[in-house]
Motif scaffolding. Sequence first.
Motif, short mmCIF file in Angstrom:
data_model
loop_
_atom_site.label_atom_id
_atom_site.label_comp_id
_atom_site.label_asym_id
_atom_site.label_seq_id
_atom_site.Cartn_x
_atom_site.Cartn_y
_atom_site.Cartn_z
N CYS A 84 0.83 -1.21 0.00
CA CYS A 84 0.00 0.00 0.00
C CYS A 84 0.87 1.26 0.00
O CYS A 84 1.55 1.54 -0.98
CB CYS A 84 -0.99 -0.05 1.16
N GLN A 88 3.69 3.30 -2.56
CA GLN A 88 3.63 4.71 -3.00
C GLN A 88 4.89 5.48 -2.62
O GLN A 88 5.37 6.33 -3.36
CB GLN A 88 2.40 5.39 -2.40
N VAL A 110 2.55 10.24 -7.32
CA VAL A 110 1.35 9.55 -6.82
C VAL A 110 0.24 10.60 -6.72
O VAL A 110 0.38 11.57 -5.98
CB VAL A 110 1.64 8.91 -5.44
N PHE A 113 -7.10 9.74 -7.21
CA PHE A 113 -8.03 9.24 -8.22
C PHE A 113 -8.92 10.37 -8.70
O PHE A 113 -9.31 11.25 -7.90
CB PHE A 113 -8.95 8.15 -7.64
N PHE A 148 -8.39 -3.62 -2.07
CA PHE A 148 -7.71 -2.32 -2.11
C PHE A 148 -8.39 -1.36 -1.15
O PHE A 148 -9.61 -1.41 -0.98
CB PHE A 148 -7.85 -1.70 -3.51
N HIS A 150 -7.58 2.80 -0.88
CA HIS A 150 -6.67 3.95 -1.10
C HIS A 150 -7.36 5.03 -1.93
O HIS A 150 -8.26 4.73 -2.72
CB HIS A 150 -5.39 3.50 -1.82
N TYR A 152 -5.16 7.50 -3.35
CA TYR A 152 -4.07 7.94 -4.23
C TYR A 152 -3.49 6.74 -4.95
O TYR A 152 -3.54 5.62 -4.45
CB TYR A 152 -2.99 8.66 -3.41
N ARG A 153 -2.97 7.00 -6.13
CA ARG A 153 -2.40 5.90 -6.91
C ARG A 153 -1.31 6.42 -7.83
O ARG A 153 -1.30 7.59 -8.20
CB ARG A 153 -3.49 5.16 -7.71
N THR A 167 -1.31 -3.96 -13.35
CA THR A 167 -2.09 -2.73 -13.21
C THR A 167 -3.52 -3.13 -12.85
O THR A 167 -3.88 -4.31 -12.90
CB THR A 167 -2.12 -1.92 -14.53
N PHE A 174 -4.19 2.15 -13.04
CA PHE A 174 -3.14 2.54 -12.10
C PHE A 174 -2.23 1.35 -11.80
O PHE A 174 -2.55 0.21 -12.17
CB PHE A 174 -3.75 3.12 -10.81
N ALA A 176 -0.78 -1.52 -9.85
CA ALA A 176 -1.22 -2.37 -8.74
C ALA A 176 -0.03 -3.04 -8.08
O ALA A 176 -0.08 -3.38 -6.90
CB ALA A 176 -2.21 -3.41 -9.23
N GLN A 187 0.04 -2.41 -4.31
CA GLN A 187 -0.89 -1.39 -3.83
C GLN A 187 -2.03 -2.04 -3.03
O GLN A 187 -2.60 -1.44 -2.14
CB GLN A 187 -1.44 -0.60 -5.03
#
Length: 567
Positions: A84, A88, A110, A113, A148, A150, A152-153, A167, A174, A176, A187
């Motif tokens: 996670c 990032q 980063v 979304f 998941f 989050h 931000y990605r 991804t 994004f 993964a 992620q």
Amino acid sequence: ASKDDSVTLLDYGAGNVRSVRNAIRHLGFQIKDVQTPKDILNARRLIFPGVGAFAPAMDVLNNTGMGEALCSYIQNDRPFLGICLGLQLLFESSDENGPVGGLGMIPGVVGRFDASHGFRVPHIGWNALQITKDSEILDDIRNRHVYFVHSYRAMPSNENKEWISSTCNYGDEFIASVRRGNVHAVQFHPEKSGGKQGELKFSFETLPLDLEFFSPDNLESLVYAVESVIACLDVRTNDEGDLVVTKGDQYDVREHAEQSKVRNLGKPVELAGQYYNDGADEVSFLNITGFRDFPLGDVPMLQVLRRASENVFVPLTVGGGIRDFTDSNGRYYSSLEVASEYFRSGADKISIGSDAVHAAEEYLKTKVKTGKSSIEQISRVYGNQAVVVSIDPRRVYLNDPSDVEFKSIKLTKPGKENFLVQTEKNMPGINARQTEFCHNHLHPGFSADGGLLVINGGREGRPIGAYELAKAVEELGAGEILLNCIDCDGQGKGFDIDLVKMISDAVSIPVIASSGAGVSEHFSDVFSKTNASAALAAGIFHRKEMADIAFDQPLELELLYCETYNM
Ligand code: 1PR
């Protein structure tokens, strides 16, 4: 892997690393904790389950010298797994409360979304990967979804493409997972990707260790819904002083016979384990009397979390009593400290009820974000995705929508059965003014759903609408809304579709529909008729009906997944 293999864990104390710890121990590995940068350099294999928000994590890494050690460890191609935020932080920078510089190992920024694609932010729940590069750690994930959570990605680009091993698509494509040599980062949360798909075997040979977090034996269960079903345990101390799971009818948890005892449905840890084994996608604990007891004084509740997280490998949310507090010795605790203790004890998300109502009222009155409310403080440190706001609305019927300043909705099914006006008799604690309000505005056509919000477990009504509250807490930084409905709670007659629709259309964060589930159709109903991202239920689990219905009927939900997800 032999038992004497050890795993070094970089836990900088910002949050819940307990689930990763438990998963590693579950496999028989020993954990060495990083105390100094040297421990990183000496690690045989290192797991970095980054938690919280980007900026505070970078502060810790920079101030302790661990960031530098981490960079040299990774540059030397030593066995590494980031999870996670642990992925990032490898990038150049993040927009989260930023720009904030990262470790700069992987080219790219980063970013948040883009909610304008119609996808709710944060991305909370299960999703599939597109695997683009051979990576042992992904071998077992090929045909299944992973969990998941989050906002931000990192995005794929020409500069970072040599790193990318998979991804995922959520409005944007994004990153993964990444892999270069012995360095891996993901992620998603392998340690939370158990549940009804069977256990996830997370093979991680280069570390070299075989992280069989979970073992899948039922491939049929790969067909499943992206919408989550959450099992909720309402917990409180009963009259004998034991912490028990209870369940109310419209929030009244006392038996009608038996001298008004608090209903006792069992022990929290045991029931949570049972619902995890039955296939719940998430488990929530709500300490329903947390408003009057100081949660950090409620050691059993913290113990419940610690013990539950040893055996439950799906996300855990805990709520009740999260607010600023001064104890009897005059010691002040901020809501952030209270939440931190919950995170340290095993919570992945915390849920705020009463205090969110106060914060929203203040915000609507002043239009100023002070940064001091519990929602703002906790989301700044742990990220929006870790902050759920629990809303407890009660229906108020109106003669005319203009009778109130709150947004009201026309009921799709007005009728006698809808005249569930609460009186002081069946709703202890609702004060006289509000009861009168209900009677005077009774009308078949309109309902200001949530025209009154209740706090303190239904003991006090507040004049704010569910719609206004939801919008305000989204602005203050809540990442998810748990939408209860007092009228439907424990009735088993279905979710309040009108209410869920109104709120899930009003906000762009995920909404969990809650209260009223009685049969499996109620779940498909709420997912097909509203934009709810998840559905929470309590009574249906306690009555042991759930294992036979919703979890074992994935096909029906799969269709909904296609409809709602492939927009
Ligand atoms: O206000 O921050 O201390 O948080 C208290 C939390 O406890 C809030 O999330 C509030 O919703 C919850 N709570 C307070 N009193 C009660 C009560 O029942 N007397 N329970 C209560 C809320 C609602 C759901 C329930 C669903 C599904 N329970 O959690 O599980 O309605 O039930 P069903 O499927 O059986 O219909 P704070």
